[in-house]
Write a protein that holds these residues in place. Sequence first.
Motif, mmCIF file in Angstrom:
data_model
loop_
_atom_site.group_PDB
_atom_site.id
_atom_site.type_symbol
_atom_site.label_atom_id
_atom_site.label_comp_id
_atom_site.label_asym_id
_atom_site.label_seq_id
_atom_site.Cartn_x
_atom_site.Cartn_y
_atom_site.Cartn_z
ATOM 1 N N ALA A 1 0.855 -1.196 0.000
ATOM 2 C CA ALA A 1 0.000 0.000 0.000
ATOM 3 C C ALA A 1 0.888 1.242 0.000
ATOM 4 C CB ALA A 1 -0.907 -0.001 1.226
ATOM 5 N N ASP A 2 0.494 2.264 -0.756
ATOM 6 C CA ASP A 2 1.270 3.502 -0.812
ATOM 7 C C ASP A 2 1.004 4.368 0.414
ATOM 8 O OD1 ASP A 2 2.483 3.360 -3.585
ATOM 9 O OD2 ASP A 2 0.360 3.055 -4.036
ATOM 10 N N ALA A 3 -0.191 4.230 0.977
ATOM 11 C CA ALA A 3 -0.559 5.016 2.146
ATOM 12 C C ALA A 3 -1.634 4.246 2.910
ATOM 13 C CB ALA A 3 -1.067 6.387 1.727
ATOM 14 N N TYR A 4 -1.859 4.658 4.149
ATOM 15 C CA TYR A 4 -2.745 3.915 5.034
ATOM 16 C C TYR A 4 -3.467 4.907 5.938
ATOM 17 C CZ TYR A 4 -3.768 -0.380 7.671
ATOM 18 O OH TYR A 4 -4.380 -1.466 8.240
ATOM 19 N N MET A 5 -4.784 4.852 5.969
ATOM 20 C CA MET A 5 -5.555 5.713 6.881
ATOM 21 C C MET A 5 -6.551 4.859 7.645
ATOM 22 S SD MET A 5 -6.405 9.260 4.901
ATOM 23 C CE MET A 5 -6.353 10.397 6.268
ATOM 24 N N THR A 6 -6.711 5.167 8.923
ATOM 25 C CA THR A 6 -7.659 4.396 9.716
ATOM 26 C C THR A 6 -9.003 5.110 9.807
ATOM 27 O OG1 THR A 6 -6.719 5.383 11.706
ATOM 28 C CG2 THR A 6 -5.917 3.210 11.106
ATOM 29 N N LYS A 7 -10.064 4.305 9.852
ATOM 30 C CA LYS A 7 -11.422 4.816 10.029
ATOM 31 C C LYS A 7 -11.678 4.930 11.527
ATOM 32 C CE LYS A 7 -13.179 2.080 6.136
ATOM 33 N NZ LYS A 7 -14.008 0.920 5.834
ATOM 34 N N PRO A 8 -12.419 5.906 11.999
ATOM 35 C CA PRO A 8 -12.947 7.011 11.195
ATOM 36 C C PRO A 8 -11.817 7.979 10.845
ATOM 37 C CG PRO A 8 -13.449 7.350 13.507
ATOM 38 C CD PRO A 8 -12.770 6.007 13.399
ATOM 39 N N PHE A 9 -11.888 8.563 9.659
ATOM 40 C CA PHE A 9 -10.849 9.491 9.236
ATOM 41 C C PHE A 9 -11.462 10.858 8.993
ATOM 42 C CE2 PHE A 9 -12.293 6.728 5.807
ATOM 43 C CZ PHE A 9 -12.930 7.642 4.986
ATOM 44 N N SER A 10 -10.623 11.865 9.058
ATOM 45 C CA SER A 10 -11.074 13.224 8.765
ATOM 46 C C SER A 10 -11.160 13.353 7.245
ATOM 47 C CB SER A 10 -10.061 14.219 9.339
ATOM 48 O OG SER A 10 -9.852 15.291 8.456
ATOM 49 N N THR A 11 -12.306 13.830 6.753
ATOM 50 C CA THR A 11 -12.456 13.961 5.301
ATOM 51 C C THR A 11 -11.441 14.949 4.744
ATOM 52 O OG1 THR A 11 -14.204 15.586 5.638
ATOM 53 C CG2 THR A 11 -14.894 13.318 5.228
ATOM 54 N N ARG A 12 -11.111 15.958 5.518
ATOM 55 C CA ARG A 12 -10.131 16.936 5.047
ATOM 56 C C ARG A 12 -8.749 16.284 4.880
ATOM 57 N NH1 ARG A 12 -9.790 21.126 9.030
ATOM 58 N NH2 ARG A 12 -7.843 20.161 9.613
ATOM 59 N N ASP A 13 -8.365 15.473 5.880
ATOM 60 C CA ASP A 13 -7.079 14.772 5.800
ATOM 61 C C ASP A 13 -7.065 13.801 4.626
ATOM 62 O OD1 ASP A 13 -6.358 16.134 8.063
ATOM 63 O OD2 ASP A 13 -6.465 14.398 9.408
ATOM 64 N N LEU A 14 -8.184 13.101 4.449
ATOM 65 C CA LEU A 14 -8.261 12.146 3.341
ATOM 66 C C LEU A 14 -8.128 12.863 2.001
ATOM 67 C CD1 LEU A 14 -8.767 9.305 2.179
ATOM 68 C CD2 LEU A 14 -11.198 9.871 2.166
ATOM 69 N N MET A 15 -8.860 13.948 1.809
ATOM 70 C CA MET A 15 -8.802 14.666 0.532
ATOM 71 C C MET A 15 -7.403 15.234 0.286
ATOM 72 S SD MET A 15 -11.503 13.955 -0.913
ATOM 73 C CE MET A 15 -10.847 14.666 -2.398
ATOM 74 N N GLN A 16 -6.744 15.684 1.339
ATOM 75 C CA GLN A 16 -5.385 16.198 1.183
ATOM 76 C C GLN A 16 -4.454 15.071 0.745
ATOM 77 O OE1 GLN A 16 -4.434 19.511 1.267
ATOM 78 N NE2 GLN A 16 -2.710 18.502 0.265
ATOM 79 N N LYS A 17 -4.609 13.903 1.356
ATOM 80 C CA LYS A 17 -3.786 12.743 1.012
ATOM 81 C C LYS A 17 -4.034 12.344 -0.445
ATOM 82 C CE LYS A 17 -1.451 10.211 3.243
ATOM 83 N NZ LYS A 17 0.034 10.296 3.344
ATOM 84 N N VAL A 18 -5.306 12.318 -0.853
ATOM 85 C CA VAL A 18 -5.656 11.966 -2.236
ATOM 86 C C VAL A 18 -5.029 12.961 -3.206
ATOM 87 C CG1 VAL A 18 -7.583 11.886 -3.894
ATOM 88 C CG2 VAL A 18 -7.774 10.706 -1.684
ATOM 89 N N ARG A 19 -5.165 14.256 -2.913
ATOM 90 C CA ARG A 19 -4.567 15.277 -3.786
ATOM 91 C C ARG A 19 -3.066 15.101 -3.876
ATOM 92 N NH1 ARG A 19 -8.968 18.590 -1.903
ATOM 93 N NH2 ARG A 19 -7.846 19.205 -0.027
ATOM 94 N N ASP A 20 -2.416 14.852 -2.747
ATOM 95 C CA ASP A 20 -0.956 14.655 -2.744
ATOM 96 C C ASP A 20 -0.572 13.449 -3.593
ATOM 97 O OD1 ASP A 20 -0.796 16.794 -1.010
ATOM 98 O OD2 ASP A 20 -0.382 15.577 0.775
ATOM 99 N N MET A 21 -1.330 12.357 -3.441
ATOM 100 C CA MET A 21 -0.995 11.137 -4.171
ATOM 101 C C MET A 21 -1.208 11.287 -5.672
ATOM 102 S SD MET A 21 -2.398 8.225 -1.534
ATOM 103 C CE MET A 21 -1.671 6.788 -2.366
ATOM 104 N N LEU A 22 -2.176 12.098 -6.066
ATOM 105 C CA LEU A 22 -2.485 12.255 -7.491
ATOM 106 C C LEU A 22 -1.761 13.445 -8.132
ATOM 107 C CD1 LEU A 22 -6.288 11.414 -7.476
ATOM 108 C CD2 LEU A 22 -4.413 9.999 -8.346
ATOM 109 N N ALA A 23 -1.022 14.194 -7.320
ATOM 110 C CA ALA A 23 -0.325 15.382 -7.846
ATOM 111 C C ALA A 23 0.804 14.995 -8.804
ATOM 112 C CB ALA A 23 0.229 16.201 -6.689
#
Length: 121
Positions: free
Chosen positions: A99-121
Amino acid sequence: MSLKVLVADDEPNIVVSLEFMMKREGYEVLVARDGRQALEAIRRERPQLVLLDAMMPGMSGFDVCEAVRADEAVRDTQILMLTAKGRDTDVARGVGVGADAYMTKPFSTRDLMQKVRDMLA
């Protein structure tokens, strides 16, 4: 061309909210409700990122991740594992299968979106 994100989770509420957030960001969203569907979708659709639940029926997210990494055609797919299992051993297992990254539930949607943006940048 919009980037494809695959949401692979068996929890309908999580799928709905993740799908909404990803579409709002302008990503094309694919959905898989179990591990086998996720693997098929990855091979067929070639998403740039997979939001992968660790615990799913049929085939676990860990197994999906391992299969993707072993497949020459799709091994570069970015995988962000989302799971309720937050113990160090679970995180180590997720990273261990590639896995490139790992987040545990429940997660902050803001943190998740930031991680997604970083990974797709």
